[in-house]
Motif scaffolding. Sequence first.
Motif, PDB file in Angstrom:
ATOM      1  N   VAL A 120       0.837  -1.199   0.000  1.00  0.00           N
ATOM      2  CA  VAL A 120       0.000   0.000   0.000  1.00  0.00           C
ATOM      3  C   VAL A 120       0.876   1.254   0.000  1.00  0.00           C
ATOM      4  O   VAL A 120       0.579   2.238  -0.700  1.00  0.00           O
ATOM      5  N   ILE A 121       1.960   1.224   0.783  1.00  0.00           N
ATOM      6  CA  ILE A 121       2.888   2.368   0.799  1.00  0.00           C
ATOM      7  C   ILE A 121       3.464   2.594  -0.590  1.00  0.00           C
ATOM      8  O   ILE A 121       3.568   3.736  -1.073  1.00  0.00           O
ATOM      9  N   ARG A 155       0.878   4.175  -2.799  1.00  0.00           N
ATOM     10  CA  ARG A 155       0.681   5.590  -2.490  1.00  0.00           C
ATOM     11  C   ARG A 155       1.809   6.428  -3.098  1.00  0.00           C
ATOM     12  O   ARG A 155       1.560   7.525  -3.600  1.00  0.00           O
ATOM     13  N   ASN A 156       3.014   5.893  -3.048  1.00  0.00           N
ATOM     14  CA  ASN A 156       4.141   6.616  -3.640  1.00  0.00           C
ATOM     15  C   ASN A 156       3.992   6.740  -5.153  1.00  0.00           C
ATOM     16  O   ASN A 156       4.535   7.666  -5.765  1.00  0.00           O
ATOM     17  N   ALA A 183      -1.428   6.375  -5.973  1.00  0.00           N
ATOM     18  CA  ALA A 183      -2.743   5.802  -5.685  1.00  0.00           C
ATOM     19  C   ALA A 183      -3.398   6.557  -4.533  1.00  0.00           C
ATOM     20  O   ALA A 183      -2.738   6.909  -3.560  1.00  0.00           O
ATOM     21  N   ASP A 184      -4.691   6.818  -4.662  1.00  0.00           N
ATOM     22  CA  ASP A 184      -5.411   7.504  -3.585  1.00  0.00           C
ATOM     23  C   ASP A 184      -6.124   6.482  -2.701  1.00  0.00           C
ATOM     24  O   ASP A 184      -6.070   5.269  -2.933  1.00  0.00           O
ATOM     25  N   ASP A 185      -6.807   6.988  -1.676  1.00  0.00           N
ATOM     26  CA  ASP A 185      -7.474   6.101  -0.718  1.00  0.00           C
ATOM     27  C   ASP A 185      -8.585   5.291  -1.378  1.00  0.00           C
ATOM     28  O   ASP A 185      -8.820   4.135  -1.027  1.00  0.00           O
ATOM     29  N   ILE A 236      -7.159   2.206  -3.204  1.00  0.00           N
ATOM     30  CA  ILE A 236      -6.687   1.181  -2.260  1.00  0.00           C
ATOM     31  C   ILE A 236      -7.879   0.469  -1.615  1.00  0.00           C
ATOM     32  O   ILE A 236      -7.888  -0.762  -1.453  1.00  0.00           O
TER      33      ILE A 236
END
Length: 409
Positions: free
Chosen positions: A309-310, A313-314, A317-319, A322
């Motif tokens: 997930v980290i 995000r890098n 990707a937004d919430d 995910i």
Amino acid sequence: MNVSFYIAKRYLLSKKSHNAINVISGISVCGVALATLALICTLSVFNGFRDLVADFFTAFDPELKVSVASGKVFNPADQKIQSLCNLSEVAVFSEVLEETAMIQYKDRQTMVVIKGVEDNFEQLAPIDSILYGKGSTTLRDEVADYAIPGVDLVAMLNSGVRFLEPLIVYAPKRGSKVNLTNPSNSFITERLFSSGLVFAVNQAKYDASYILTSIEFARQLFQYDKEVSSISLRLKNGVDERQAKKKIQQLLGDEFIVQDRYEQQLDTFRIMEVEKLISYLFLTFILVIACFNVIGSLSMLIIDKKEDVITLRNLGADDKLITRIFLFEGRFITLFGAIIGLVLGLAFCYVQQTFGLLSLGGGSAEGFVVDAYPVSVHIGDVILVFITVLLVGFLSVWYPVRYLSKRLL
């Protein structure tokens, strides 16, 4: 391809860092599959019993029954009733008169329903399939009137199939009060002789309380001239029953009621439908409990994929993306469980229907009509179960995934 869909598919099929997560995911799929299998099999067994009972009534009840909306009897000479004979859809038209009376055989008495029928009653339904004994279906001749009683009624009277003495039938005189000083004068007394036959519908409603006889005898006993309690109809082969029923109801108007076989036995089939509904709701609740395994599996997966997930995000990707990944993961588990459960359930129903693996106990020797649980798969139930499993599974993971994603990620 949708990114969240693709990643969720990889997560489902790939090996996790902790083997326990794979095990929990497998258990989740199995839980949903077993709940789906139970729904399919249970509903199919209820359908089997319903069809079995319907087959019994089919041999006794007419395809369509016309009765008066208010009152007990009506005149079949009514122009609307006579117009039924001219309908192209009608193959057999038969008059019926039913009333309650008391019968006596030697020292035994009981209340029965006298069902007077015309000579063509054999053409209405396959009644030969429920008749037992050696005799004739002739119910009236120049000498006497004859009876075809239910098998349980014969046992109750202890008369035997071919009773030597006649049945004494008592019916109150119409429009007269009971004379307390001499009650026998308030009743009409007639006799019915043995036809050598009995019928067995395997339903206590009929077998323990019905006697088939001629309509002439019934009119004589109950003091009617031409009145009937109902008209029995059999449709021609290939005629759509629903369309024919609708047409006949429109022809007769609100003064008469037209009923098919299921409506004639509405109480019986309604009870079976209620039992089926309760079983469906109960098993759906078990399905909801099984979906908690899916939530546990997703919780473990979310913790296991923190590093992924980290990275996502890098990469930007937004919430929402995910969250959709883990939502798709839960839906995949539910979908696979539903498909596996449906396939296994249908396979089990086929095996039971073909080989009868699950018996009812002692079978016919113990008084059961069939040896094994009857099964009948209806496509409507299959669709209902599939939609139920998907709906319950999808809704059960929606809020937990959104909540866990915020808390754990």
